[in-house]
Design a protein around this motif. Structure first.
Motif, PDB file in Angstrom:
ATOM      1  N   SER A  19       0.827  -1.213   0.000  1.00 34.11           N
ATOM      2  CA  SER A  19       0.000   0.000   0.000  1.00 34.11           C
ATOM      3  C   SER A  19       0.855   1.254   0.000  1.00 34.11           C
ATOM      4  O   SER A  19       0.537   2.232  -0.673  1.00 34.11           O
ATOM      5  CB  SER A  19      -0.938   0.011   1.208  1.00 34.11           C
ATOM      6  OG  SER A  19      -1.874  -1.026   1.106  1.00 34.11           O
ATOM      7  N   ASP A  46       1.595   6.714  -6.820  1.00 33.72           N
ATOM      8  CA  ASP A  46       0.509   7.660  -7.070  1.00 33.72           C
ATOM      9  C   ASP A  46       1.002   9.102  -6.895  1.00 33.72           C
ATOM     10  O   ASP A  46       0.676   9.984  -7.691  1.00 33.72           O
ATOM     11  CB  ASP A  46      -0.647   7.366  -6.113  1.00 33.72           C
ATOM     12  CG  ASP A  46      -1.938   8.024  -6.524  1.00 33.72           C
ATOM     13  OD1 ASP A  46      -2.225   8.073  -7.738  1.00 33.72           O
ATOM     14  OD2 ASP A  46      -2.670   8.478  -5.630  1.00 33.72           O
ATOM     15  N   LEU A 101     -11.305   5.398  -0.509  1.00 32.93           N
ATOM     16  CA  LEU A 101     -10.222   4.965  -1.392  1.00 32.93           C
ATOM     17  C   LEU A 101      -8.949   4.822  -0.574  1.00 32.93           C
ATOM     18  O   LEU A 101      -8.553   5.752   0.136  1.00 32.93           O
ATOM     19  CB  LEU A 101     -10.018   5.993  -2.512  1.00 32.93           C
ATOM     20  CG  LEU A 101      -8.951   5.705  -3.550  1.00 32.93           C
ATOM     21  CD1 LEU A 101      -9.338   4.505  -4.399  1.00 32.93           C
ATOM     22  CD2 LEU A 101      -8.744   6.913  -4.432  1.00 32.93           C
ATOM     23  N   ARG A 153      -5.262   9.654  -0.776  1.00 32.27           N
ATOM     24  CA  ARG A 153      -4.570  10.434  -1.799  1.00 32.27           C
ATOM     25  C   ARG A 153      -4.447  11.897  -1.398  1.00 32.27           C
ATOM     26  O   ARG A 153      -5.436  12.592  -1.218  1.00 32.27           O
ATOM     27  CB  ARG A 153      -5.329  10.327  -3.120  1.00 32.27           C
ATOM     28  CG  ARG A 153      -5.541   8.886  -3.540  1.00 32.27           C
ATOM     29  CD  ARG A 153      -6.309   8.785  -4.807  1.00 32.27           C
ATOM     30  NE  ARG A 153      -5.379   8.989  -5.909  1.00 32.27           N
ATOM     31  CZ  ARG A 153      -5.750   9.391  -7.112  1.00 32.27           C
ATOM     32  NH1 ARG A 153      -7.007   9.649  -7.371  1.00 32.27           N
ATOM     33  NH2 ARG A 153      -4.864   9.534  -8.059  1.00 32.27           N
ATOM     34  N   HIS A 194     -10.250   3.535 -10.434  1.00 34.67           N
ATOM     35  CA  HIS A 194      -9.644   3.025  -9.199  1.00 34.67           C
ATOM     36  C   HIS A 194      -9.840   1.534  -8.930  1.00 34.67           C
ATOM     37  O   HIS A 194      -8.916   0.889  -8.432  1.00 34.67           O
ATOM     38  CB  HIS A 194     -10.113   3.850  -7.998  1.00 34.67           C
ATOM     39  CG  HIS A 194      -9.707   5.274  -8.098  1.00 34.67           C
ATOM     40  ND1 HIS A 194      -8.397   5.686  -8.062  1.00 34.67           N
ATOM     41  CD2 HIS A 194     -10.443   6.399  -8.263  1.00 34.67           C
ATOM     42  CE1 HIS A 194      -8.333   6.984  -8.190  1.00 34.67           C
ATOM     43  NE2 HIS A 194      -9.562   7.446  -8.325  1.00 34.67           N
ATOM     44  N   ARG A 232      -6.153  -0.349  -5.834  1.00 31.56           N
ATOM     45  CA  ARG A 232      -6.708   0.442  -4.739  1.00 31.56           C
ATOM     46  C   ARG A 232      -7.805  -0.347  -4.032  1.00 31.56           C
ATOM     47  O   ARG A 232      -8.516  -1.134  -4.663  1.00 31.56           O
ATOM     48  CB  ARG A 232      -7.333   1.751  -5.238  1.00 31.56           C
ATOM     49  CG  ARG A 232      -6.484   2.655  -6.109  1.00 31.56           C
ATOM     50  CD  ARG A 232      -5.258   3.158  -5.396  1.00 31.56           C
ATOM     51  NE  ARG A 232      -4.608   4.296  -6.015  1.00 31.56           N
ATOM     52  CZ  ARG A 232      -3.939   4.293  -7.143  1.00 31.56           C
ATOM     53  NH1 ARG A 232      -3.871   3.215  -7.879  1.00 31.56           N
ATOM     54  NH2 ARG A 232      -3.339   5.373  -7.583  1.00 31.56           N
ATOM     55  N   THR A 287     -11.264   0.068  -2.772  1.00 33.69           N
ATOM     56  CA  THR A 287     -12.325   1.026  -3.028  1.00 33.69           C
ATOM     57  C   THR A 287     -13.611   0.277  -3.375  1.00 33.69           C
ATOM     58  O   THR A 287     -13.713  -0.921  -3.141  1.00 33.69           O
ATOM     59  CB  THR A 287     -11.903   2.013  -4.148  1.00 33.69           C
ATOM     60  OG1 THR A 287     -12.861   3.055  -4.242  1.00 33.69           O
ATOM     61  CG2 THR A 287     -11.719   1.319  -5.481  1.00 33.69           C
TER      62      THR A 287
END
Length: 186
Positions: free
Chosen positions: A26, A33, A58, A62, A136, A141, A143
């Motif tokens: 992760s 990202d 998510l 981000r 996504h 990810r 999500t």
């Protein structure tokens, strides 16, 4: 034993190792990202986020969601946009494939307007606009589930409408072609 995963490894050690691996993965996805974010900003793109209320839906989280003021008209779909000023070329809608997201495509997206062989037609040239969608559920990810085709197509239509694009060049890679099939069927 220097990393030998034999049967004498207790389940608690294995459980700890798996959890640690997931955390490292992760962190890597988040770092990649961030690299894509910086590269696309430098290439003249603007990030369009979903509602701030969707921030925690998510993972990894981000940073660009908090840093941008531009908002996507879509509920689930974020994207990058470079304004279209060309009078001789259509803007591009880019849909990526399964993988890490837009990061592998950053050089391609950044170089589209750098070609010396791009004909300008009326001499004015201008910049070819690009909308690069972020899908996504196919981008490593955690999500929501992939959107049903009709919902995703409606979200894409709302994004194109927001920018005044009635016609675009559709460019896709891998799974993006599946989405393109549904767009073209409408």
């Amino acid at each position: 034993r220097g990393g030998d995963w034999s049967s004498d490894v207790c389940s608690s050690d294995l459980s700890y190792c798996c959890r640690n691996h997931e955390a490292n993965f992760s962190q890597c996805v988040g770092f990649v990202d961030l690299l894509a974010y910086i590269s696309l900003l430098r290439a003249g793109f603007h990030f369009h986020r979903t509602s701030l209320s969707r921030f925690f839906t998510l993972f990894p989280f981000r940073l660009q969601t908090i840093l941008t003021t531009k908002r996507s008209p879509a509920k689930y779909t974020t994207y990058w946009h470079r304004p279209h000023t060309s009078t001789t070329h259509l803007p591009i809608l880019y849909i990526h494939g399964i993988g890490i997201g837009l990061y592998p495509y950053v050089p391609f997206l950044s170089d589209i307007n750098s070609s010396k062989d791009l004909p300008s037609g009326d001499g004015s040239g201008g910049q070819i606009g690009i909308i690069a969608l972020e899908i996504h559920p196919i981008s490593f990810r955690l999500t929501h589930a992939p959107l049903p085709p009709a919902v995703l197509c409606a979200e894409i239509a709302s994004i194109l409408k927001m920018h005044g694009y009635s016609r675009v060049v559709l460019a896709t890679h891998s799974y993006g072609s599946v989405i393109a099939t549904h767009l073209l069927a409408q």
